[in-house]
Motif scaffolding. Structure first.
Motif, PDB file in Angstrom:
ATOM      1  N   SER A 159      -3.679   6.538 -14.588  1.00 48.40           N
ATOM      2  CA  SER A 159      -3.593   7.300 -13.344  1.00 48.40           C
ATOM      3  C   SER A 159      -4.268   8.660 -13.475  1.00 48.40           C
ATOM      4  O   SER A 159      -4.995   9.102 -12.580  1.00 48.40           O
ATOM      5  N   GLY A 163      -7.436   9.780 -11.144  1.00 50.87           N
ATOM      6  CA  GLY A 163      -7.247  10.928 -10.259  1.00 50.87           C
ATOM      7  C   GLY A 163      -8.252  12.029 -10.494  1.00 50.87           C
ATOM      8  O   GLY A 163      -8.784  12.620  -9.554  1.00 50.87           O
TER       9      GLY A 163
ATOM     10  N   ALA B 114     -10.026   7.052  -0.397  1.00 53.13           N
ATOM     11  CA  ALA B 114     -10.180   7.678  -1.715  1.00 53.13           C
ATOM     12  C   ALA B 114     -11.632   7.892  -2.095  1.00 53.13           C
ATOM     13  O   ALA B 114     -11.941   8.799  -2.861  1.00 53.13           O
ATOM     14  N   PRO B 125     -10.260  13.910  -1.030  1.00 60.74           N
ATOM     15  CA  PRO B 125      -9.333  12.862  -0.639  1.00 60.74           C
ATOM     16  C   PRO B 125      -8.066  12.941  -1.479  1.00 60.74           C
ATOM     17  O   PRO B 125      -8.165  13.342  -2.641  1.00 60.74           O
ATOM     18  N   SER B 159      -5.680  15.188  -6.864  1.00 57.29           N
ATOM     19  CA  SER B 159      -5.915  14.299  -7.999  1.00 57.29           C
ATOM     20  C   SER B 159      -4.682  13.450  -8.287  1.00 57.29           C
ATOM     21  O   SER B 159      -4.788  12.245  -8.550  1.00 57.29           O
ATOM     22  N   ILE B 162      -4.400  10.591  -5.621  1.00 57.52           N
ATOM     23  CA  ILE B 162      -5.396   9.538  -5.830  1.00 57.52           C
ATOM     24  C   ILE B 162      -5.029   8.702  -7.052  1.00 57.52           C
ATOM     25  O   ILE B 162      -5.008   7.470  -7.003  1.00 57.52           O
ATOM     26  N   GLY B 163      -4.733   9.369  -8.137  1.00 55.31           N
ATOM     27  CA  GLY B 163      -4.466   8.650  -9.371  1.00 55.31           C
ATOM     28  C   GLY B 163      -3.301   7.697  -9.261  1.00 55.31           C
ATOM     29  O   GLY B 163      -3.353   6.562  -9.753  1.00 55.31           O
ATOM     30  N   HIS B 164      -2.242   8.124  -8.597  1.00 53.16           N
ATOM     31  CA  HIS B 164      -1.068   7.263  -8.521  1.00 53.16           C
ATOM     32  C   HIS B 164      -1.169   6.237  -7.411  1.00 53.16           C
ATOM     33  O   HIS B 164      -0.750   5.091  -7.573  1.00 53.16           O
ATOM     34  N   LEU B 166      -3.970   5.093  -5.594  1.00 53.13           N
ATOM     35  CA  LEU B 166      -5.060   4.116  -5.550  1.00 53.13           C
ATOM     36  C   LEU B 166      -4.681   2.870  -6.340  1.00 53.13           C
ATOM     37  O   LEU B 166      -4.952   1.740  -5.903  1.00 53.13           O
ATOM     38  N   LEU B 167      -4.034   3.042  -7.462  1.00 51.05           N
ATOM     39  CA  LEU B 167      -3.640   1.888  -8.256  1.00 51.05           C
ATOM     40  C   LEU B 167      -2.515   1.108  -7.579  1.00 51.05           C
ATOM     41  O   LEU B 167      -2.521  -0.118  -7.570  1.00 51.05           O
TER      42      LEU B 167
END
Lengths: 235, 235
Positions: A159, A163, B114, B125, B159, B162-164, B166-167
Motif C-alpha cells: 500500500s 500510494g 486514481a 487523486p 497518498s 490511494i495506497g489503501h 486502490l488495492l
DNA sequence: ACCTGAACACCGTTCAAGT
DNA sequence: ACCTGAACACCGTTCAAGT
C-alpha cells in the motif's frame, strides 16, 4: 531510391516474445499507453499485426507480459546480508528504492502495474511476482517476524509503495500530451490557468502545494513505515 | 408483438449530460470499463452514438465527467463542528471514510479516479476537486496548521487513500470476468490454481495472506497517519 | 514453422443532412 | 435545437492460405 528505402525492411532479427515486449515498452514509454496497438506494434517490428499472435495471446496477454517483465526485475540484486539483526530493514529499504526506480523509469507503465489484477487475490501490486514475494516473506520470517506479522508487513508495504509512487509516476508521465493547446499562454496566471477566485486558501497555499517534496516525503514516510513494521515483530 | 416490443423506444426523458454520465457509471459498475463505448452507451440511452457529442466532448471528456461526478460528491455533508480543538481530526476521519465509501460503491471506476491527470499538477487523486481541497486546507489552517504543514498533510493524506483504497477496489471489482474458465475446478488447490512448489514461504503463509484485514488495517493506518500529521502542526 | 491477406465485428469522431 | 446517416480512419482477432 536506395535498396533500404525500396525494401524498408531494415532487417529485423526475427520475432520473439521478448522482442515484442521490449518494443511495446518502448512505445508506451515514449508515447503513452493509448499509442500501443497491435497493428502499430507490428509495423514497428516490420511485420503484420497478425504475426504477433504467434508469441502473444492477444493484447491483454501483452500488457501482462510487460508488467511481469518490469516486476520480475526486482529480484535478487545480491541485496543485503540477511544475517544481521536488522537485515530486513536494509532489504525493505533496498526493495522500496528499486520499485521507485522502476516507477521513475517507466511512469507510463506504472499505472498498469498498479491496477492490473495479479494472478492470485492475495498478491498485491507492485510486489506481484512470486519470486519477489517469496524473498519478502522469507527475509522477514527468518528475522523473527511471526507469520501474521510478515503478511501484514507485506500488505502495508505494498500500500505504501502504490500510494507514493503512483502519484509520482502520474506527474512524471503526464506531460506527454502532444503539445497542443499550449498556444496562447496568459502571460500572468500562476503555472496553471485554473480560476482560483473562489478558493482563497488554495490560492494562498499554491506555492506550497506546487513544491515537489516527493523525494524527502518518500524517504521519511518509508522510515516511519519501517518503524511501524518493526513494532509488530515478535522476537 | 406488443407496442413496446415493436418500438423498443421505451420513452427516454431526453438526453442530458447528467443522464449520460449516470448511465455510463451504471455500465462501468455493472460490466467494467472495457464495456463502455460511445456506441453502446448511445444505444442504451435509445439514441445514436453521435448524439452524445452534443453533451460530451468525446470519450475522454466523458471519463473525466464520471470522475468529477464522484469526487465532487465528497463535499460538505455538514460534516463536523470545526470549532473544537481536534475538529480537523474528525474532519479527516469523515473524509477518509467518505472516499472509502465511494471506492467500495464504484470499485471499477476508482482506478480511473486514481490514475487520471487532475486539472492542475498540484491536485492529487483522489482529492482532486477544488471544493474538497479548499475544505481540506482551510480546515487545517484554521486549526493551527502552518501553510507548509497543511500542504504536506494534503499530500500524505492523498497518498494514504490511494495506497489503501486502490488495492481494496481492485479486489472488489476484479471478479467481473464473464465467468469463463471456472469450469474444471481442481477439487484440491488452495483457492488459486497457482503452482507454489518452489515457494515454500508463500505456501506456508497462504492462509495469512488470504485473510482480508482491509477494514482493520485501514482504520489503524489512518489513526497512525493522523497522529503523524498532528505532530507536524505548529500550534 | 513462420508470416500474410482477407475478412469480421467492432471502435471514436466528423459533418452534412434531416426534422 | 436536437438527432441521424453515411463515411473515414482506425481497432483486435480469426482463419485459411501462402512460402
Amino acid at each position: 531510391m536506395t535498396d533500404t528505402a525500396a525494401t524498408d525492411q531494415v532487417f529485423r532479427p526475427r520475432l520473439s516474445r521478448e522482442r515484442i515486449v521490449h518494443e511495446a515498452l518502448r512505445v508506451v514509454d515514449d508515447e503513452g499507453l493509448q499509442a500501443l496497438s497491435m497493428r502499430r506494434l507490428g509495423s514497428l517490428l516490420g511485420v503484420e499485426a497478425m504475426s504477433l499472435y504467434r508469441y502473444v495471446d492477444g493484447r491483454e496477454d501483452l500488457l501482462e507480459a510487460m508488467v511481469e517483465h518490469l516486476t520480475d526485475g526486482l529480484r535478487l540484486a545480491p541485496h543485503t546480508p540477511v544475517g544481521t539483526e536488522d537485515g530486513w530493514q536494509a532489504y525493505l529499504q533496498w526493495l522500496a528504492h528499486e520499485v521507485r526506480r522502476v516507477a521513475h523509469a517507466h511512469p507510463q507503465v506504472f499505472p498498469l502495474i498498479a491496477t492490473r489484477h495479479p494472478a492470485a487475490p492475495w498478491l498485491r501490486p507492485p510486489l506481484r511476482s512470486l519470486d519477489v514475494v517469496e524473498d519478502f516473506l522469507s527475509v522477514l520470517t527468518r528475522q523473527g517476524f511471526g507469520d501474521e506479522a510478515a503478511a501484514a508487513a507485506y500488505r502495508a508495504f505494498s500500500s505504501f509503495l502504490i500510494g507514493h509512487l503512483l502519484l509520482e509516476a502520474s506527474q512524471l508521465g503526464g506531460s506527454v500530451v502532444p503539445d497542443e493547446a499550449l498556444d496562447e499562454g496568459d502571460p500572468n496566471a500562476p503555472s496553471s490557468a485554473l480560476e482560483l477566485a473562489d478558493y482563497p486558501t488554495i490560492r494562498r497555499l499554491e506555492p506550497e502545494l506546487s513544491q515537489d517534496r516527493s523525494g524527502e516525503e518518500f524517504e521519511s514516510a518509508l522510515e516511519e513505515l519501517l518503524d511501524r513494521i518493526a513494532r509488530t515483530r515478535r522476537s
